[in-house]
Scaffold this motif. Sequence first.
Motif, PDB file in Angstrom:
ATOM      1  N   ASP A 277      -8.970  11.704  10.370  1.00 39.40           N
ATOM      2  CA  ASP A 277      -9.268  10.405   9.760  1.00 39.40           C
ATOM      3  C   ASP A 277     -10.598   9.861  10.271  1.00 39.40           C
ATOM      4  OD1 ASP A 277      -7.111  10.235   8.075  1.00 39.40           O
ATOM      5  OD2 ASP A 277      -5.866   9.111   9.475  1.00 39.40           O
ATOM      6  N   ARG A 278     -10.836   9.995  11.569  1.00 36.33           N
ATOM      7  CA  ARG A 278     -12.101   9.554  12.156  1.00 36.33           C
ATOM      8  C   ARG A 278     -13.263  10.377  11.586  1.00 36.33           C
ATOM      9  NH1 ARG A 278     -15.467   5.803  14.353  1.00 36.33           N
ATOM     10  NH2 ARG A 278     -16.663   6.621  16.115  1.00 36.33           N
ATOM     11  N   CYS A 279     -13.051  11.686  11.426  1.00 37.05           N
ATOM     12  CA  CYS A 279     -14.086  12.529  10.824  1.00 37.05           C
ATOM     13  C   CYS A 279     -14.404  12.070   9.406  1.00 37.05           C
ATOM     14  CB  CYS A 279     -13.633  13.985  10.802  1.00 37.05           C
ATOM     15  SG  CYS A 279     -13.647  14.793  12.411  1.00 37.05           S
ATOM     16  N   ALA A 280     -13.369  11.766   8.644  1.00 34.30           N
ATOM     17  CA  ALA A 280     -13.584  11.318   7.261  1.00 34.30           C
ATOM     18  C   ALA A 280     -14.365  10.017   7.226  1.00 34.30           C
ATOM     19  CB  ALA A 280     -12.240  11.158   6.556  1.00 34.30           C
ATOM     20  N   ASP A 281     -14.040   9.094   8.115  1.00 34.71           N
ATOM     21  CA  ASP A 281     -14.741   7.801   8.146  1.00 34.71           C
ATOM     22  C   ASP A 281     -16.209   7.976   8.504  1.00 34.71           C
ATOM     23  OD1 ASP A 281     -12.403   6.521   7.479  1.00 34.71           O
ATOM     24  OD2 ASP A 281     -11.911   5.945   9.534  1.00 34.71           O
ATOM     25  N   THR A 282     -16.473   8.769   9.548  1.00 38.72           N
ATOM     26  CA  THR A 282     -17.860   8.940   9.976  1.00 38.72           C
ATOM     27  C   THR A 282     -18.662   9.766   8.980  1.00 38.72           C
ATOM     28  OG1 THR A 282     -17.157  10.809  11.373  1.00 38.72           O
ATOM     29  CG2 THR A 282     -17.353   8.664  12.427  1.00 38.72           C
ATOM     30  N   LEU A 283     -18.027  10.729   8.331  1.00 41.18           N
ATOM     31  CA  LEU A 283     -18.732  11.516   7.313  1.00 41.18           C
ATOM     32  C   LEU A 283     -19.060  10.653   6.098  1.00 41.18           C
ATOM     33  CD1 LEU A 283     -19.819  14.218   6.360  1.00 41.18           C
ATOM     34  CD2 LEU A 283     -17.515  14.808   5.566  1.00 41.18           C
ATOM     35  N   THR A 284     -18.125   9.800   5.709  1.00 40.48           N
ATOM     36  CA  THR A 284     -18.381   8.878   4.602  1.00 40.48           C
ATOM     37  C   THR A 284     -19.538   7.943   4.935  1.00 40.48           C
ATOM     38  OG1 THR A 284     -16.068   8.932   3.890  1.00 40.48           O
ATOM     39  CG2 THR A 284     -17.373   7.039   3.199  1.00 40.48           C
ATOM     40  N   ALA A 285     -19.549   7.434   6.161  1.00 41.36           N
ATOM     41  CA  ALA A 285     -20.627   6.546   6.575  1.00 41.36           C
ATOM     42  C   ALA A 285     -21.968   7.265   6.596  1.00 41.36           C
ATOM     43  CB  ALA A 285     -20.318   5.970   7.953  1.00 41.36           C
ATOM     44  N   ALA A 286     -21.964   8.548   6.950  1.00 40.84           N
ATOM     45  CA  ALA A 286     -23.217   9.307   6.990  1.00 40.84           C
ATOM     46  C   ALA A 286     -23.809   9.457   5.593  1.00 40.84           C
ATOM     47  CB  ALA A 286     -22.970  10.681   7.615  1.00 40.84           C
ATOM     48  N   GLY A 287     -22.979   9.764   4.615  1.00 40.10           N
ATOM     49  CA  GLY A 287     -23.487   9.886   3.256  1.00 40.10           C
ATOM     50  C   GLY A 287     -24.029   8.573   2.720  1.00 40.10           C
ATOM     51  N   ALA A 288     -23.297   7.496   2.957  1.00 40.91           N
ATOM     52  CA  ALA A 288     -23.716   6.184   2.470  1.00 40.91           C
ATOM     53  C   ALA A 288     -24.988   5.715   3.161  1.00 40.91           C
ATOM     54  CB  ALA A 288     -22.601   5.171   2.674  1.00 40.91           C
TER      55      ALA A 288
ATOM     56  N   LEU B   8     -27.508   7.536   4.007  1.00 40.73           N
ATOM     57  CA  LEU B   8     -28.657   8.198   3.403  1.00 40.73           C
ATOM     58  C   LEU B   8     -28.981   7.617   2.032  1.00 40.73           C
ATOM     59  CD1 LEU B   8     -30.756  10.423   3.711  1.00 40.73           C
ATOM     60  CD2 LEU B   8     -29.120  12.017   2.686  1.00 40.73           C
ATOM     61  N   HIS B   9     -27.925   7.420   1.226  1.00 41.41           N
ATOM     62  CA  HIS B   9     -28.129   6.845  -0.115  1.00 41.41           C
ATOM     63  C   HIS B   9     -26.773   6.409  -0.655  1.00 41.41           C
ATOM     64  CE1 HIS B   9     -29.139   6.438  -4.366  1.00 41.41           C
ATOM     65  NE2 HIS B   9     -30.406   6.419  -4.000  1.00 41.41           N
ATOM     66  N   PRO B  10     -26.705   5.244  -1.306  1.00 44.40           N
ATOM     67  CA  PRO B  10     -25.415   4.778  -1.840  1.00 44.40           C
ATOM     68  C   PRO B  10     -24.764   5.768  -2.801  1.00 44.40           C
ATOM     69  CG  PRO B  10     -27.019   3.008  -1.867  1.00 44.40           C
ATOM     70  CD  PRO B  10     -27.768   4.243  -1.480  1.00 44.40           C
ATOM     71  N   ALA B  11     -25.573   6.569  -3.495  1.00 45.97           N
ATOM     72  CA  ALA B  11     -25.011   7.528  -4.440  1.00 45.97           C
ATOM     73  C   ALA B  11     -24.226   8.634  -3.751  1.00 45.97           C
ATOM     74  CB  ALA B  11     -26.124   8.151  -5.287  1.00 45.97           C
ATOM     75  N   LEU B  12     -24.433   8.788  -2.433  1.00 49.20           N
ATOM     76  CA  LEU B  12     -23.746   9.848  -1.687  1.00 49.20           C
ATOM     77  C   LEU B  12     -22.482   9.365  -1.009  1.00 49.20           C
ATOM     78  CD1 LEU B  12     -26.799  11.662  -0.066  1.00 49.20           C
ATOM     79  CD2 LEU B  12     -25.628  12.175  -2.204  1.00 49.20           C
ATOM     80  N   ARG B  13     -22.082   8.134  -1.310  1.00 47.73           N
ATOM     81  CA  ARG B  13     -20.830   7.635  -0.747  1.00 47.73           C
ATOM     82  C   ARG B  13     -19.680   8.481  -1.271  1.00 47.73           C
ATOM     83  NH1 ARG B  13     -19.703   2.913   1.569  1.00 47.73           N
ATOM     84  NH2 ARG B  13     -21.688   2.046   0.844  1.00 47.73           N
ATOM     85  N   LEU B  14     -18.882   9.012  -0.364  1.00 46.00           N
ATOM     86  CA  LEU B  14     -17.786   9.888  -0.763  1.00 46.00           C
ATOM     87  C   LEU B  14     -16.694   9.090  -1.456  1.00 46.00           C
ATOM     88  CD1 LEU B  14     -17.447  12.177   2.376  1.00 46.00           C
ATOM     89  CD2 LEU B  14     -18.683  12.627   0.257  1.00 46.00           C
ATOM     90  N   LEU B  15     -16.152   9.686  -2.504  1.00 48.07           N
ATOM     91  CA  LEU B  15     -15.047   9.060  -3.222  1.00 48.07           C
ATOM     92  C   LEU B  15     -13.730   9.497  -2.607  1.00 48.07           C
ATOM     93  CD1 LEU B  15     -16.282   9.569  -6.891  1.00 48.07           C
ATOM     94  CD2 LEU B  15     -16.495   7.524  -5.462  1.00 48.07           C
TER      95      LEU B  15
END
Length: 265
Positions: free
Chosen positions: A81-92, A94-101
Amino acid sequence: MAQSDQAAPPLFVQLAAHEVRWRLLSELARGDLRVRELVALVGEPQNLVSYHLRLLRSGGLVSARRSSFDGRDSYYHLDLDRCADTLTAAGAALHPALRLLPAEPARTAGTPATETPSVLFMCTGNSARSPIAEALLRHRAGGRAEVTSAGSHPKAGLHPHAVRVLRQRYDIDVAGQRPRHLDTLTGRRFDYVISLCDKVREVCPDFGDHPQRLHWSIPDPAAASGDDTAHDGYPAFDRTAAEIDTRVRHLQPILFPAPHRKDRP
């Protein structure tokens, strides 16, 4: 230089970019492991593996828990869960379009699967951890998996707090279930054999067809509560059930891979 050019990479990128740390994350994504097992899997010296594990722990991605089989040893656990949160934050970042769904929901009960995986959960007494895992996976899989549990030294009955937490938190009734011995499963075929107890992992019998072996290092809630029947021991079972439910949730995409989706035209 613009301020954005000076910004440090997000936490997940900093931690996962190193080859050794990525390999450690990949191995721990499958289940809990000891240092010597990680050393063998990644093929690096123990001092180097320990160093990178310390960094992953400092970043909150990995935690350690003393083994109930050998208190001198520790099992390392990856917080997905922590990995998912930090990975989502990393994409966002860089660019809002990379926010994970959010991931697509698993197929609902009644949807045919190409195969029905069989899963065995094990602990020592088969009175709390493994029957909780069995009940939660059966409940969440909706009949799409064959699930059972057993113990190396089964108790006379399920722990009353295990029965209670499944009923009150998840609306699952296991009051009529009885612990079973691992010996009763001799000759059964399983796709996945998952140990929830450090002690039972050491005595797990061999099963045919080489099932996938996973380990979840989860302390016995009865031992943690200090009293098998005391009312104030219930919170330990509540925490244990919540941890097992999180792990079951992460197990489902492995058991039931999402069908490949074609890119939109």
